[in-house]
Design an enzyme around this catalytic site. Structure first.
Site, PDB file in Angstrom:
ATOM      1  N   CYS A 146       3.357   8.258   1.513  1.00 16.37           N
ATOM      2  CA  CYS A 146       3.703   7.285   2.543  1.00 16.37           C
ATOM      3  C   CYS A 146       3.925   5.934   1.866  1.00 16.37           C
ATOM      4  O   CYS A 146       2.996   5.370   1.283  1.00 16.37           O
ATOM      5  CB  CYS A 146       2.561   7.226   3.555  1.00 16.37           C
ATOM      6  SG  CYS A 146       2.777   5.974   4.819  1.00 16.37           S
ATOM      7  N   SER A 168      10.270   5.948   9.679  1.00 18.10           N
ATOM      8  CA  SER A 168       9.604   5.662  10.946  1.00 18.10           C
ATOM      9  C   SER A 168       9.908   4.244  11.402  1.00 18.10           C
ATOM     10  O   SER A 168       9.794   3.292  10.633  1.00 18.10           O
ATOM     11  CB  SER A 168       8.094   5.840  10.754  1.00 18.10           C
ATOM     12  OG  SER A 168       7.409   5.504  11.936  1.00 18.10           O
ATOM     13  N   CYS A 224      -2.972   1.441   8.329  1.00 17.54           N
ATOM     14  CA  CYS A 224      -1.900   0.649   7.722  1.00 17.54           C
ATOM     15  C   CYS A 224      -2.304  -0.800   7.525  1.00 17.54           C
ATOM     16  O   CYS A 224      -2.701  -1.456   8.465  1.00 17.54           O
ATOM     17  CB  CYS A 224      -0.696   0.615   8.659  1.00 17.54           C
ATOM     18  SG  CYS A 224       0.211   2.101   8.693  1.00 17.54           S
ATOM     19  N   CYS A 276       2.610  -5.322  16.398  1.00 17.28           N
ATOM     20  CA  CYS A 276       1.974  -4.323  17.269  1.00 17.28           C
ATOM     21  C   CYS A 276       0.471  -4.613  17.363  1.00 17.28           C
ATOM     22  O   CYS A 276      -0.173  -4.923  16.353  1.00 17.28           O
ATOM     23  CB  CYS A 276       2.209  -2.920  16.727  1.00 17.28           C
ATOM     24  SG  CYS A 276       3.958  -2.471  16.672  1.00 17.28           S
ATOM     25  N   CYS A 317      -2.107  -2.711  14.971  1.00 17.88           N
ATOM     26  CA  CYS A 317      -1.763  -2.489  13.557  1.00 17.88           C
ATOM     27  C   CYS A 317      -2.230  -3.623  12.655  1.00 17.88           C
ATOM     28  O   CYS A 317      -2.050  -4.796  12.976  1.00 17.88           O
ATOM     29  CB  CYS A 317      -0.253  -2.307  13.446  1.00 17.88           C
ATOM     30  SG  CYS A 317       0.322  -2.077  11.757  1.00 17.88           S
ATOM     31  N   SER A 355       7.950   5.213  16.748  1.00 17.24           N
ATOM     32  CA  SER A 355       6.614   4.873  17.235  1.00 17.24           C
ATOM     33  C   SER A 355       6.728   4.540  18.712  1.00 17.24           C
ATOM     34  O   SER A 355       7.310   3.534  19.076  1.00 17.24           O
ATOM     35  CB  SER A 355       6.070   3.675  16.463  1.00 17.24           C
ATOM     36  OG  SER A 355       5.963   4.039  15.109  1.00 17.24           O
ATOM     37  N   GLU A 407       0.818  -1.213   0.000  1.00 14.25           N
ATOM     38  CA  GLU A 407       0.000   0.000   0.000  1.00 14.25           C
ATOM     39  C   GLU A 407       0.849   1.259   0.000  1.00 14.25           C
ATOM     40  O   GLU A 407       1.898   1.301   0.622  1.00 14.25           O
ATOM     41  CB  GLU A 407      -0.855   0.027   1.267  1.00 14.25           C
ATOM     42  CG  GLU A 407      -1.847  -1.088   1.310  1.00 14.25           C
ATOM     43  CD  GLU A 407      -2.603  -1.123   2.628  1.00 14.25           C
ATOM     44  OE1 GLU A 407      -2.714  -0.072   3.298  1.00 14.25           O
ATOM     45  OE2 GLU A 407      -3.068  -2.206   2.977  1.00 14.25           O
ATOM     46  N   CYS A 443       4.374  -7.537   8.107  1.00  9.61           N
ATOM     47  CA  CYS A 443       5.346  -7.030   9.084  1.00  9.61           C
ATOM     48  C   CYS A 443       5.463  -8.044  10.217  1.00  9.61           C
ATOM     49  O   CYS A 443       4.495  -8.696  10.572  1.00  9.61           O
ATOM     50  CB  CYS A 443       4.862  -5.690   9.635  1.00  9.61           C
ATOM     51  SG  CYS A 443       5.993  -4.916  10.809  1.00  9.61           S
TER      52      CYS A 443
HETATM   53  N1  SAH Z   1       7.075  -0.014  11.380  1.00  2.78           N
HETATM   54  C1  SAH Z   1       7.246   1.393  11.370  1.00  2.78           C
HETATM   55  C2  SAH Z   1       6.539   2.113  10.252  1.00  2.78           C
HETATM   56  C3  SAH Z   1       5.176   1.649   9.832  1.00  2.78           C
HETATM   57  S1  SAH Z   1       3.805   2.008  10.862  1.00  2.78           S
HETATM   58  C4  SAH Z   1       6.859   1.960  12.711  1.00  2.78           C
HETATM   59  O1  SAH Z   1       6.440   1.208  13.586  1.00  2.78           O
HETATM   60  O2  SAH Z   1       7.023   3.147  12.913  1.00  2.78           O
HETATM   61  C5  SAH Z   1       3.554   3.727  10.744  1.00  2.78           C
HETATM   62  C6  SAH Z   1       2.902   4.330  11.979  1.00  2.78           C
HETATM   63  O3  SAH Z   1       1.503   4.002  12.038  1.00  2.78           O
HETATM   64  C7  SAH Z   1       3.493   3.824  13.268  1.00  2.78           C
HETATM   65  O4  SAH Z   1       3.631   4.868  14.183  1.00  2.78           O
HETATM   66  C8  SAH Z   1       2.454   2.836  13.728  1.00  2.78           C
HETATM   67  O5  SAH Z   1       2.597   2.556  15.083  1.00  2.78           O
HETATM   68  C9  SAH Z   1       1.188   3.551  13.337  1.00  2.78           C
HETATM   69  N2  SAH Z   1      -0.007   2.727  13.289  1.00  2.78           N
HETATM   70  C10 SAH Z   1      -0.134   1.437  12.954  1.00  2.78           C
HETATM   71  N3  SAH Z   1      -1.417   1.034  13.051  1.00  2.78           N
HETATM   72  C11 SAH Z   1      -2.120   2.107  13.449  1.00  2.78           C
HETATM   73  C12 SAH Z   1      -3.498   2.335  13.733  1.00  2.78           C
HETATM   74  N4  SAH Z   1      -4.395   1.362  13.633  1.00  2.78           N
HETATM   75  N5  SAH Z   1      -3.858   3.562  14.107  1.00  2.78           N
HETATM   76  C13 SAH Z   1      -2.964   4.566  14.223  1.00  2.78           C
HETATM   77  N6  SAH Z   1      -1.656   4.415  13.962  1.00  2.78           N
HETATM   78  C14 SAH Z   1      -1.233   3.197  13.596  1.00  2.78           C
END
Ligand code: SAH
Length: 337
Positions: free
Chosen positions: A101, A187, A329, A112, A115, A210, A88, A108
């Site tokens: 972006c 990030s 994401c 998390c 996510c 993050s 994406e 991944c």
């Molecule tokens: N892996 C990297 C980059 C990809 S995620 C990282 O962790 O930074 C990009 C950002 O979106 C990160 O800050 C992640 O924590 C956040 N993110 C992921 N899922 C999300 C969600 N459902 N709502 C808000 N932010 C989210």
């Protein structure tokens, strides 16, 4: 093998092995950045060389499978690569310019809790050219310039460091696109050894971390990676990064109802970041049904922001772009697989 799977150094070596002059690599690189789809199009290369390359290598391109456009101008693209895997890319329009972006992996491994990209784990790393391809296709399809790139799509850039690094060098090279390093942000969820390496390799590229929690316990619950790279190590490493690069570090903090959004959390966060040259991006959580976690909502986000500002921490609440499309994401790919 696809010629573009090679790094630029490997491409040079491959051309040298074919008894070609070094400048041929740069010519081909220019064609790639111009969106060429085959060696045959590279008309300033001798026909014999074009044929030789086409005999030895494939030359794939990505394809836009789906484009969702939001009322606010945000466009989300689902892009497929020659092996059928998809990633994406999101195009966003801001007052100060357009931002893209990009994804660095399909899926991944960081897992998390909130996510969508992590559901199902990592399928594969993206190659440098596949990250560049997201830029090329999005400029082609939107017809608009892109001023800023954030590596904040699917995947953990620092879990694909070599290809990420190759991509940064490629997009920065004035022979092609020539995007300034200062207009790029990477990030990461906080892979400490790679943050340190990144500071040495790319001191001009912006770093976003993050964070999502202000104490070790909460962070571990939301982000399994926190068990390995603990907060009491991560924050000093970020502080050192800001000092040595002279650049402000961004922290992303998604506000999750009853998990990390209380006044106490704001106070702890302010204490944690005090004295660090940083900016906090407060993000209202995008709901991912599978996670069972709920967004704190915009009102609570504004209260949390005020608390942080009162405590001297620079922060903004991120505008929620593309709320009417699959904005979180990994959602677009998950819903179209
Ligand atoms: N892996 C990297 C980059 C990809 S995620 C990282 O962790 O930074 C990009 C950002 O979106 C990160 O800050 C992640 O924590 C956040 N993110 C992921 N899922 C999300 C969600 N459902 N709502 C808000 N932010 C989210």
């Amino acid at each position: 093998m696809d010629f573009k799977d090679l790094t630029r150094k490997e491409r040079s070596e491959a051309l040298t092995a074919l008894a070609e002059k070094p400048f041929r690599e740069k010519q081909i690189f220019k064609w790639i950045c111009a969106g060429a789809g085959s060696f045959a199009e590279m008309t300033d290369l001798p026909a014999a060389l074009r044929e030789k390359l086409a005999e030895r290598y494939s030359f794939g391109r990505g394809k836009v499978e789906l484009r969702q456009t939001s009322a606010d101008g945000t466009s989300k693209f689902l892009i497929s690569f020659p092996d059928g895997e998809k990633a994406e890319t999101v195009f966003m329009s801001y007052e100060y310019g357009n931002s893209l972006c990009v994804s660095t992996q399909v899926g991944c491994n960081m897992g998390c809790a909130f996510c969508a990209s992590g559901i199902g784990g990592k399928v594969r790393d993206l190659k440098a050219w596949e990250i560049l391809e997201q830029y090329l296709l999005c400029t082609e399809h939107t017809g608009q310039p892109i001023n800023h790139i954030v590596l904040m799509g699917m995947g953990e850039p620092f879990d694909n460091y070599a290809q990420m690094s190759e991509f940064l060098q490629q997009i920065h090279d004035p022979a092609g696109i020539g995007l300034s390093y200062r207009n790029i942000t990477v990030s990461s969820c906080g892979l400490i050894p790679k943050i340190e390496q990144f500071g040495r390799d790319f001191p001009q590229v912006n770093l976003a971390i993050s964070l999502h929690a202000s104490d070790q316990n909460t962070r571990e619950k939301l982000m399994p990676v926190a068990r390995t790279y603990k907060l009491d190590e991560l924050i000093p490493v970020c502080g050192k990064h800001a000092e040595t690069t002279g650049r402000r570090v961004s922290f992303e903090y998604a506000l999750i109802a009853d998990k990390n959004d209380s006044d106490t959390d704001a106070k702890k966060l302010a204490a944690l970041l005090r004295g660090l040259n940083c900016h906090v991006n407060l993000i209202p959580l995008n709901t991912v049904t599978e996670s069972g976690l709920k967004s704190s909502g915009r009102e609570r986000a504004l209260v949390f922001q005020k608390k942080l500002l009162d405590l001297g921490i620079q922060c903004t609440v991120r505008r929620q772009l593309g709320a009417d499309i699959d904005a979180a994401c990994g959602q677009l790919r998950k819903n179209n697989s």
